[in-house]
Write a protein that holds these residues in place. Sequence first.
Motif, PDB file in Angstrom:
ATOM      1  N   TRP A  74       0.835  -1.203   0.000  1.00  0.00           N
ATOM      2  CA  TRP A  74       0.000   0.000   0.000  1.00  0.00           C
ATOM      3  C   TRP A  74       0.869   1.252   0.000  1.00  0.00           C
ATOM      4  N   GLN A  75       1.948   1.235   0.774  1.00  0.00           N
ATOM      5  CA  GLN A  75       2.853   2.392   0.800  1.00  0.00           C
ATOM      6  C   GLN A  75       3.485   2.624  -0.568  1.00  0.00           C
ATOM      7  N   GLY A  77       1.902   2.280  -3.251  1.00  0.00           N
ATOM      8  CA  GLY A  77       0.869   2.847  -4.111  1.00  0.00           C
ATOM      9  C   GLY A  77      -0.101   1.862  -4.724  1.00  0.00           C
ATOM     10  N   ASP A  79      -3.334  -0.347  -5.049  1.00  0.00           N
ATOM     11  CA  ASP A  79      -4.726  -0.416  -4.597  1.00  0.00           C
ATOM     12  C   ASP A  79      -5.041   0.597  -3.502  1.00  0.00           C
ATOM     13  N   ARG A  80      -4.920   1.863  -3.834  1.00  0.00           N
ATOM     14  CA  ARG A  80      -5.170   2.910  -2.845  1.00  0.00           C
ATOM     15  C   ARG A  80      -6.595   2.866  -2.309  1.00  0.00           C
ATOM     16  N   ASP A  81      -7.561   2.540  -3.165  1.00  0.00           N
ATOM     17  CA  ASP A  81      -8.957   2.471  -2.709  1.00  0.00           C
ATOM     18  C   ASP A  81      -9.137   1.368  -1.672  1.00  0.00           C
ATOM     19  N   ALA A  84      -7.542   2.350   1.595  1.00  0.00           N
ATOM     20  CA  ALA A  84      -8.357   3.319   2.337  1.00  0.00           C
ATOM     21  C   ALA A  84      -9.521   2.630   3.042  1.00  0.00           C
ATOM     22  N   TYR A  88      -5.646   1.656   5.840  1.00  0.00           N
ATOM     23  CA  TYR A  88      -4.200   1.534   5.640  1.00  0.00           C
ATOM     24  C   TYR A  88      -3.511   0.710   6.731  1.00  0.00           C
ATOM     25  N   CYS A 104      -1.792  -7.352  -4.170  1.00  0.00           N
ATOM     26  CA  CYS A 104      -0.848  -6.351  -3.655  1.00  0.00           C
ATOM     27  C   CYS A 104       0.404  -6.997  -3.074  1.00  0.00           C
ATOM     28  N   LYS A 236      -0.744  -0.093 -10.519  1.00  0.00           N
ATOM     29  CA  LYS A 236      -1.087   0.230  -9.138  1.00  0.00           C
ATOM     30  C   LYS A 236      -2.596   0.095  -8.919  1.00  0.00           C
TER      31      LYS A 236
END
Length: 244
Positions: A74-75, A77, A79-81, A84, A88, A104, A236
Amino acid sequence: MSQLPDIIDLTNDKDTDQPTESSKKMKAIGNFIRQKAANIGIPNDKPFYVEQLAASAALENTIAELQQMLELAWQEGYDRDGAAQLNYRVVGTHKWIGATEAYCILAHLGIRSQIVDFHHPTMADGTHPALFEWIAEYYTNGEIENLASNTAPNVRFTNRHPLYLQHQGHSRTVVGVELGDSGTNILLFDPDIAIAHSEDSPAKLKLFRLQLGATRRADQYQVLYPLPVDQAEIPKLISSLRIP
């Protein structure tokens, strides 16, 4: 069929010493990764990421280590959705995760994968024959591997990887298909099923079979499988292939 992998699991939402569905799922991802490292490719034609996997701590992972890898992804970048939605954070929690989180973790290890979404039953009785057809084609189109002469004549080993199979609340590892006059069975490892060493082979084999009628348990299934491309090409933003 592919060579058989270890059973896979992830983590549950209750604090208990017993395996939870959430912990089973995280284990499933870990075993999926370990199996890929042990069982990738043909000796002279291995995908580029074999050495990455062999050197990875994922080969001796714990649930906490897999959770850490997910947060690192996640850090980076990925699958940001989804990140969230889980705020996180998964380390030290019992949050349920699935195919997108497996994507991921593999991306963090430099492995691009593809999610295939069987988003509704394709028969009026609520079963998923399209899922079975896709998995059968995946394995039967694989390259046949040369094995020892004592291999049963009706068994074929290919260079296809195991598949990560997800439905609501549970994940399993697909290792092959069984084709016969009566139809197709999916061969898989299920972390919910304990195998007694005292059981005879025919009885054991039933525990590894998924028949079409059993797919009524869920409206939607997802399959994840690896692709042989380098890390620079890993998107990403996760997208899935929808069938039908």
